[in-house]
Design a protein around this motif. Structure first.
Motif, PDB file in Angstrom:
ATOM      1  N   GLY A   1      -1.930  -3.947 -10.050  1.00 24.33           N
ATOM      2  CA  GLY A   1      -2.191  -2.602  -9.559  1.00 24.33           C
ATOM      3  C   GLY A   1      -3.667  -2.341  -9.327  1.00 24.33           C
ATOM      4  O   GLY A   1      -4.511  -2.733 -10.138  1.00 24.33           O
ATOM      5  N   ARG A   2      -3.972  -1.709  -8.208  1.00 25.64           N
ATOM      6  CA  ARG A   2      -5.324  -1.238  -7.915  1.00 25.64           C
ATOM      7  C   ARG A   2      -5.228   0.234  -7.545  1.00 25.64           C
ATOM      8  O   ARG A   2      -4.422   0.613  -6.703  1.00 25.64           O
ATOM      9  CB  ARG A   2      -5.946  -2.014  -6.748  1.00 25.64           C
ATOM     10  CG  ARG A   2      -6.076  -3.505  -6.984  1.00 25.64           C
ATOM     11  CD  ARG A   2      -7.177  -3.838  -7.984  1.00 25.64           C
ATOM     12  NE  ARG A   2      -7.387  -5.271  -8.058  1.00 25.64           N
ATOM     13  CZ  ARG A   2      -6.678  -6.106  -8.805  1.00 25.64           C
ATOM     14  NH1 ARG A   2      -5.683  -5.629  -9.539  1.00 25.64           N
ATOM     15  NH2 ARG A   2      -6.941  -7.397  -8.839  1.00 25.64           N
ATOM     16  N   TYR A   3      -6.071   1.060  -8.177  1.00 27.82           N
ATOM     17  CA  TYR A   3      -6.006   2.504  -7.991  1.00 27.82           C
ATOM     18  C   TYR A   3      -7.312   2.934  -7.323  1.00 27.82           C
ATOM     19  O   TYR A   3      -8.383   2.862  -7.919  1.00 27.82           O
ATOM     20  CB  TYR A   3      -5.749   3.183  -9.328  1.00 27.82           C
ATOM     21  CG  TYR A   3      -4.480   2.643  -9.950  1.00 27.82           C
ATOM     22  CD1 TYR A   3      -3.242   3.125  -9.540  1.00 27.82           C
ATOM     23  CD2 TYR A   3      -4.523   1.594 -10.878  1.00 27.82           C
ATOM     24  CE1 TYR A   3      -2.063   2.599 -10.061  1.00 27.82           C
ATOM     25  CE2 TYR A   3      -3.349   1.065 -11.398  1.00 27.82           C
ATOM     26  CZ  TYR A   3      -2.121   1.569 -10.981  1.00 27.82           C
ATOM     27  OH  TYR A   3      -0.957   1.024 -11.478  1.00 27.82           O
TER      28      TYR A   3
ATOM     29  N   LEU B   1       6.080  -3.289 -10.235  1.00 29.38           N
ATOM     30  CA  LEU B   1       5.427  -4.225  -9.313  1.00 29.38           C
ATOM     31  C   LEU B   1       3.943  -4.375  -9.625  1.00 29.38           C
ATOM     32  O   LEU B   1       3.350  -5.429  -9.360  1.00 29.38           O
ATOM     33  CB  LEU B   1       5.590  -3.745  -7.868  1.00 29.38           C
ATOM     34  CG  LEU B   1       6.976  -3.855  -7.220  1.00 29.38           C
ATOM     35  CD1 LEU B   1       6.952  -3.241  -5.831  1.00 29.38           C
ATOM     36  CD2 LEU B   1       7.434  -5.304  -7.160  1.00 29.38           C
ATOM     37  N   ALA B   2       3.335  -3.309 -10.172  1.00 27.98           N
ATOM     38  CA  ALA B   2       1.896  -3.307 -10.433  1.00 27.98           C
ATOM     39  C   ALA B   2       1.525  -3.922 -11.780  1.00 27.98           C
ATOM     40  O   ALA B   2       0.330  -4.063 -12.089  1.00 27.98           O
ATOM     41  CB  ALA B   2       1.362  -1.880 -10.360  1.00 27.98           C
TER      42      ALA B   2
ATOM     43  N   VAL C   1       0.863  -1.179   0.000  1.00 25.44           N
ATOM     44  CA  VAL C   1       0.000   0.000   0.000  1.00 25.44           C
ATOM     45  C   VAL C   1       0.899   1.229   0.000  1.00 25.44           C
ATOM     46  O   VAL C   1       1.697   1.410   0.920  1.00 25.44           O
ATOM     47  CB  VAL C   1      -0.918   0.032   1.238  1.00 25.44           C
ATOM     48  CG1 VAL C   1      -1.805   1.280   1.201  1.00 25.44           C
ATOM     49  CG2 VAL C   1      -1.763  -1.230   1.317  1.00 25.44           C
ATOM     50  N   VAL C   2       0.798   2.050  -1.032  1.00 25.97           N
ATOM     51  CA  VAL C   2       1.558   3.299  -1.102  1.00 25.97           C
ATOM     52  C   VAL C   2       0.552   4.430  -1.005  1.00 25.97           C
ATOM     53  O   VAL C   2      -0.231   4.660  -1.925  1.00 25.97           O
ATOM     54  CB  VAL C   2       2.380   3.403  -2.401  1.00 25.97           C
ATOM     55  CG1 VAL C   2       3.202   4.683  -2.411  1.00 25.97           C
ATOM     56  CG2 VAL C   2       3.294   2.191  -2.543  1.00 25.97           C
ATOM     57  N   THR C   3       0.556   5.136   0.124  1.00 29.29           N
ATOM     58  CA  THR C   3      -0.524   6.085   0.381  1.00 29.29           C
ATOM     59  C   THR C   3      -0.502   7.271  -0.579  1.00 29.29           C
ATOM     60  O   THR C   3      -1.552   7.756  -0.987  1.00 29.29           O
ATOM     61  CB  THR C   3      -0.467   6.600   1.825  1.00 29.29           C
ATOM     62  OG1 THR C   3       0.817   7.196   2.089  1.00 29.29           O
ATOM     63  CG2 THR C   3      -0.697   5.459   2.800  1.00 29.29           C
TER      64      THR C   3
ATOM     65  N   LEU D   1      -0.596  -7.672  -4.887  1.00 31.81           N
ATOM     66  CA  LEU D   1      -1.378  -6.456  -5.097  1.00 31.81           C
ATOM     67  C   LEU D   1      -0.536  -5.232  -4.766  1.00 31.81           C
ATOM     68  O   LEU D   1       0.243  -5.249  -3.811  1.00 31.81           O
ATOM     69  CB  LEU D   1      -2.629  -6.442  -4.214  1.00 31.81           C
ATOM     70  CG  LEU D   1      -3.805  -7.345  -4.597  1.00 31.81           C
ATOM     71  CD1 LEU D   1      -4.908  -7.217  -3.545  1.00 31.81           C
ATOM     72  CD2 LEU D   1      -4.350  -6.993  -5.974  1.00 31.81           C
ATOM     73  N   VAL D   2      -0.700  -4.186  -5.548  1.00 36.52           N
ATOM     74  CA  VAL D   2      -0.083  -2.888  -5.267  1.00 36.52           C
ATOM     75  C   VAL D   2      -1.217  -1.870  -5.256  1.00 36.52           C
ATOM     76  O   VAL D   2      -1.840  -1.603  -6.297  1.00 36.52           O
ATOM     77  CB  VAL D   2       0.984  -2.509  -6.313  1.00 36.52           C
ATOM     78  CG1 VAL D   2       1.569  -1.146  -5.994  1.00 36.52           C
ATOM     79  CG2 VAL D   2       2.083  -3.566  -6.362  1.00 36.52           C
ATOM     80  N   LEU D   3      -1.504  -1.308  -4.081  1.00 39.66           N
ATOM     81  CA  LEU D   3      -2.630  -0.392  -3.908  1.00 39.66           C
ATOM     82  C   LEU D   3      -2.120   1.039  -3.840  1.00 39.66           C
ATOM     83  O   LEU D   3      -1.271   1.360  -3.010  1.00 39.66           O
ATOM     84  CB  LEU D   3      -3.400  -0.737  -2.633  1.00 39.66           C
ATOM     85  CG  LEU D   3      -3.815  -2.203  -2.465  1.00 39.66           C
ATOM     86  CD1 LEU D   3      -4.573  -2.389  -1.149  1.00 39.66           C
ATOM     87  CD2 LEU D   3      -4.667  -2.666  -3.643  1.00 39.66           C
ATOM     88  N   ARG D   4      -2.662   1.904  -4.707  1.00 45.99           N
ATOM     89  CA  ARG D   4      -2.270   3.316  -4.753  1.00 45.99           C
ATOM     90  C   ARG D   4      -3.493   4.188  -5.003  1.00 45.99           C
ATOM     91  O   ARG D   4      -4.545   3.697  -5.419  1.00 45.99           O
ATOM     92  CB  ARG D   4      -1.228   3.547  -5.860  1.00 45.99           C
ATOM     93  CG  ARG D   4       0.124   2.924  -5.559  1.00 45.99           C
ATOM     94  CD  ARG D   4       1.192   3.355  -6.576  1.00 45.99           C
ATOM     95  NE  ARG D   4       1.092   2.591  -7.813  1.00 45.99           N
ATOM     96  CZ  ARG D   4       1.880   2.808  -8.872  1.00 45.99           C
ATOM     97  NH1 ARG D   4       2.785   3.773  -8.842  1.00 45.99           N
ATOM     98  NH2 ARG D   4       1.753   2.072  -9.955  1.00 45.99           N
ATOM     99  N   PRO D   5      -3.366   5.499  -4.777  1.00 42.95           N
ATOM    100  CA  PRO D   5      -4.513   6.392  -5.033  1.00 42.95           C
ATOM    101  C   PRO D   5      -4.861   6.450  -6.514  1.00 42.95           C
ATOM    102  O   PRO D   5      -4.025   6.175  -7.389  1.00 42.95           O
ATOM    103  CB  PRO D   5      -4.007   7.759  -4.537  1.00 42.95           C
ATOM    104  CG  PRO D   5      -2.830   7.460  -3.677  1.00 42.95           C
ATOM    105  CD  PRO D   5      -2.212   6.217  -4.211  1.00 42.95           C
TER     106      PRO D   5
END
Length: 429
Positions: A187-189, A181-182, A76-78, A104-108
């Motif tokens: 990747g999930r935005y 990585l995404a 998770v990258v805020t 999973l790579v979660l970002r805004p």
């Protein structure tokens, strides 16, 4: 056969000085596809080591690899500030994260590479405002890149301005590593209200995305306000477009002869410096308002991770609390709060603090975790990070732990709670 359930949550807060790096581990009552743990990494960044000395992001990444047994499930990258993602661009750190192979790579939502930044002729009218916002962020970052690249004196206002600009750089090495990585659909935005299906990756974890809203959801997220009673900070910068820097650094007074000309050059330099500084500060606010705000639930435990979210981001959620009683109750009884913006006065809403003041007597005590370094930002009690008044207010409603209090050589703090209910308890080394 019964589905394995998470029975314990473990949180590690790493010593990165002024920055954030947290590892959440879910422990299960039986192996799930060969593993009895799942791991989520929240940020990996720093802009200044602890008071006891520098920190190497590669060493932090090595600890993460050790604590995850070589397997990371989600990152998770805020948001894209250096104090939250610098380590992803570190050569050692990037290679370690690649080997940990998160699913999973979660970002805004603002980081979505599929969202064009060209706002001149948007093909999707419903996304026009969001595209303009992303374009403004990109333009402001380009301006800040020019500031950071200019030669400046070793001290003074311009030197301080360049230092501030460096903190706002996109950090392309880290962004590129995260983009890699995404790849492959990992990747999930995220934006407020977006649903996440995590059962196949982290069984038993429920995530509610509270922020950031898109511009369509909440237009104020694209603006700055000069005053808002919700925050400990009374003044925020108004706009990304208030000032635009020149391609040239203005001459310094010491470079011309004394007299009226020298006086004029000095004052023009200060005027331009202050104008550009407004741009840098406004970009800082805008980027903070792209921070993810995540409410995480595992069993009876609730955890709140807020990045550096400020008022334009938070208000979208605060406006719902009168009608959404379930959300209000969950926020009021949070078991663990990751303190927003390193203890800055502009990231813990008074409304949220008021909920904690009225916390039910039968609710377990709240734990607050703050990753920060005092004396690095803010030179007065009114501007210092962490802000003393906020720290005292948090101590009034929670057990507060700060990396700034760690003894030299202590690499992390660790906390654990059973999923039947808190509180989180510190784990002795």
């Amino acid at each position: 056969m019964a589905t394995p359930l998470p029975v314990r949550v473990r949180i590690r807060m790493y010593q990165v000085g002024f920055g954030d790096c947290f590892l959440m581990t879910l422990e299960y009552d039986a192996a799930v596809r060969g593993r009895a743990e799942r791991h989520l990494l929240f940020d990996l960044g720093s802009t200044s080591g602890p008071r006891s000395g520098p920190v190497k992001m590669g060493d932090v990444a090595k600890l993460i690899a050790e604590h995850t047994n070589g397997k990371l499930d989600a990152v998770v990258v805020t948001h894209r500030h250096r104090d939250h993602l610098l380590g992803f661009g570190d050569a050692v750190g990037a290679e370690i994260l690649r080997k940990l192979a998160p699913k999973l790579v979660l970002r805004p939502w603002t980081e979505d590479p599929a969202l064009p930044t060209d706002a001149t002729s948007p093909t999707d009218g419903a996304m026009a405002a969001s595209r303009r916002f992303v374009a403004q962020l990109a333009a402001a970052q380009s301006a800040v890149e020019r500031i950071a690249a200019q030669p400046v004196p070793d001290r003074g206002a311009l030197h301080a301005l360049r230092a501030a600009a460096l903190e706002e750089l996109p950090n392309q090495a880290a962004v590129a590593a995260l983009d890699q990585l995404a790849e492959g659909g990992r990747g999930r935005y995220l934006h407020a209200g977006k649903s996440l299906r995590l059962a196949s990756v982290v069984p038993g974890l429920r995530i509610t995305v509270l922020g950031p809203p898109t511009v369509e959801q909440y237009p104020r997220v694209a603006n700055q306000v000069s005053r808002d009673p919700e925050y400990w900070m009374l003044r925020l910068q108004r706009s990304l477009a208030e000032a635009a820097p020149s391609d040239q650094v203005p001459p310094q007074a010491g470079e011309v002869e004394p007299g009226q000309v020298r006086w004029l050059v000095d004052h023009l330099a200060k005027h331009r410096t202050h104008s550009v500084a407004r741009l840098v500060r406004a970009l800082d606010d805008a980027m903070n308002n792209t921070s993810l705000i995540l409410l995480l639930e595992v069993g009876e435990l609730t955890m709140l991770f807020t990045g550096d979210a400020q008022i334009e981001n938070w208000q979208y959620t605060l406006d719902k609390l009168d009608k959404d009683r379930d959300l209000r109750t969950k926020l009021a009884t949070v078991d663990l709060y990751k303190v927003g913006h390193h203890g800055s006065r502009n990231a813990t809403p008074r409304t949220l603090h008021a909920l904690w003041k009225q916390r039910p007597a039968d609710a377990p005590p709240m734990t607050a975790l703050m990753s920060t370094r005092s004396g690095f930002h803010g030179k007065t009690p009114q501007t210092a990070v962490p802000r003393e008044t906020l720290v005292n207010a948090l101590k009034d409603v929670a057990t507060l732990h700060s990396t700034d209090d760690l003894a030299k050589g202590t690499a992390y703090l660790e906390f654990v709670a059973d999923t039947t209910g808190g509180p989180f308890q510190p784990v002795d080394e």
